[in-house]
Design an enzyme around this catalytic site. Structure first.
Site, mmCIF file in Angstrom:
data_model
loop_
_atom_site.group_PDB
_atom_site.id
_atom_site.type_symbol
_atom_site.label_atom_id
_atom_site.label_comp_id
_atom_site.label_asym_id
_atom_site.label_seq_id
_atom_site.Cartn_x
_atom_site.Cartn_y
_atom_site.Cartn_z
ATOM 1 N N TYR A 18 -9.824 16.096 15.754
ATOM 2 C CA TYR A 18 -10.506 15.579 14.695
ATOM 3 C C TYR A 18 -9.736 15.739 13.474
ATOM 4 O O TYR A 18 -9.924 14.910 12.550
ATOM 5 C CB TYR A 18 -11.790 16.598 14.665
ATOM 6 C CG TYR A 18 -12.885 15.940 13.854
ATOM 7 C CD1 TYR A 18 -13.803 14.715 13.991
ATOM 8 C CD2 TYR A 18 -12.861 16.567 12.554
ATOM 9 C CE1 TYR A 18 -14.715 14.394 12.990
ATOM 10 C CE2 TYR A 18 -13.890 16.170 11.426
ATOM 11 C CZ TYR A 18 -14.674 14.948 11.707
ATOM 12 O OH TYR A 18 -15.579 14.707 10.750
ATOM 13 N N HIS A 22 -8.706 12.593 10.927
ATOM 14 C CA HIS A 22 -9.114 12.333 9.622
ATOM 15 C C HIS A 22 -8.077 12.584 8.483
ATOM 16 O O HIS A 22 -8.065 12.443 7.318
ATOM 17 C CB HIS A 22 -10.165 13.277 9.192
ATOM 18 C CG HIS A 22 -11.530 12.972 9.712
ATOM 19 N ND1 HIS A 22 -11.850 13.107 11.248
ATOM 20 C CD2 HIS A 22 -12.653 12.245 9.113
ATOM 21 C CE1 HIS A 22 -13.033 12.490 11.195
ATOM 22 N NE2 HIS A 22 -13.429 12.180 10.159
ATOM 23 N N TYR A 41 -16.373 11.597 -1.634
ATOM 24 C CA TYR A 41 -16.457 12.146 -0.194
ATOM 25 C C TYR A 41 -15.459 12.934 0.454
ATOM 26 O O TYR A 41 -14.320 12.655 0.435
ATOM 27 C CB TYR A 41 -16.705 10.800 0.835
ATOM 28 C CG TYR A 41 -17.247 11.064 1.916
ATOM 29 C CD1 TYR A 41 -17.878 11.884 2.552
ATOM 30 C CD2 TYR A 41 -16.832 10.169 3.256
ATOM 31 C CE1 TYR A 41 -18.325 12.448 3.859
ATOM 32 C CE2 TYR A 41 -17.443 10.179 4.590
ATOM 33 C CZ TYR A 41 -18.157 11.151 5.045
ATOM 34 O OH TYR A 41 -18.516 11.593 6.112
ATOM 35 N N TRP A 76 -15.432 2.899 14.491
ATOM 36 C CA TRP A 76 -14.833 4.383 14.218
ATOM 37 C C TRP A 76 -16.000 5.358 14.611
ATOM 38 O O TRP A 76 -15.338 6.453 15.188
ATOM 39 C CB TRP A 76 -14.893 4.451 12.707
ATOM 40 C CG TRP A 76 -14.859 5.958 12.308
ATOM 41 C CD1 TRP A 76 -15.649 6.908 11.792
ATOM 42 C CD2 TRP A 76 -13.176 6.505 12.081
ATOM 43 N NE1 TRP A 76 -14.751 8.073 11.372
ATOM 44 C CE2 TRP A 76 -13.286 7.829 11.480
ATOM 45 C CE3 TRP A 76 -12.224 5.966 12.265
ATOM 46 C CZ2 TRP A 76 -12.511 8.652 11.307
ATOM 47 C CZ3 TRP A 76 -10.926 6.807 11.909
ATOM 48 C CH2 TRP A 76 -11.037 7.893 11.703
#
Length: 125
Positions: A18, A22, A41, A76
Site C-alpha cells: 500500500y 502511494h 490531502y 484506483w
C-alpha cells in the site's frame, strides 16, 4: 476551507505494498483529486495498518461525489480495495470502494483557530 480527518484500515500484511502504491500515485488520479476540490490531502499509516487521512475541502461530500464521477477513481478504488480490511463490518467483497468507508473524526483542537480567536479578542499571552 474545512478540515476533515478520517480513519481507514489496511491489512497489515499488505501495508508495505500500500505504501509503495502511494509513493507514486497515477498522475491522472492526482489531477482528478485536485480538480474535485481535495486540498492539503495526506494519509498517515501506523504499523498495524491504521490509516489516518487529512484533507481540506469546501465540502467533502461534494468532493467525494466529484471523484466518484471520474473513471480514474473507479480504477484506483478497484485496485486499492484488495488492501483494506472490511469496512464498517461489511465484507470487503461487497463492492463498496474504500473511499466510501471513511470514518470521519471530530476536530477537538486547532492551534491556529485558537490563536486567531486570541488575536481577535486582544487578549495577551
Amino acid at each position: 476551507m474545512t478540515r476533515y480527518c478520517f480513519t481507514l484500515h489496511v491489512r497489515p500484511d499488505r501495508l508495505a505494498e500500500y505504501r509503495e502504491r502511494h509513493a507514486a500515485v497515477w498522475p491522472d488520479m492526482l489531477h482528478a483529486l485536485r480538480d474535485a476540490g481535495w486540498r492539503n490531502y495526506s494519509i498517515f499509516a501506523r504499523a498495524d495498518g491504521l490509516l489516518i487521512g487529512y484533507v481540506e475541502a469546501e465540502d467533502l461530500a461534494a468532493a467525494q461525489q466529484a471523484m466518484a464521477a471520474t473513471e480514474v477513481n473507479a480504477r484506483w478504488q478497484a485496485e486499492m480495495s484488495q488492501y483494506f480490511t472490511p469496512l464498517d463490518g461489511r465484507p470487503a467483497e461487497d463492492g463498496r470502494p474504500p473511499d466510501e468507508g471513511f470514518l470521519l473524526l471530530e476536530e477537538v483542537f486547532n492551534l491556529d483557530d485558537q490563536l486567531a480567536r486570541l488575536d481577535n479578542t486582544g487578549e495577551e499571552e
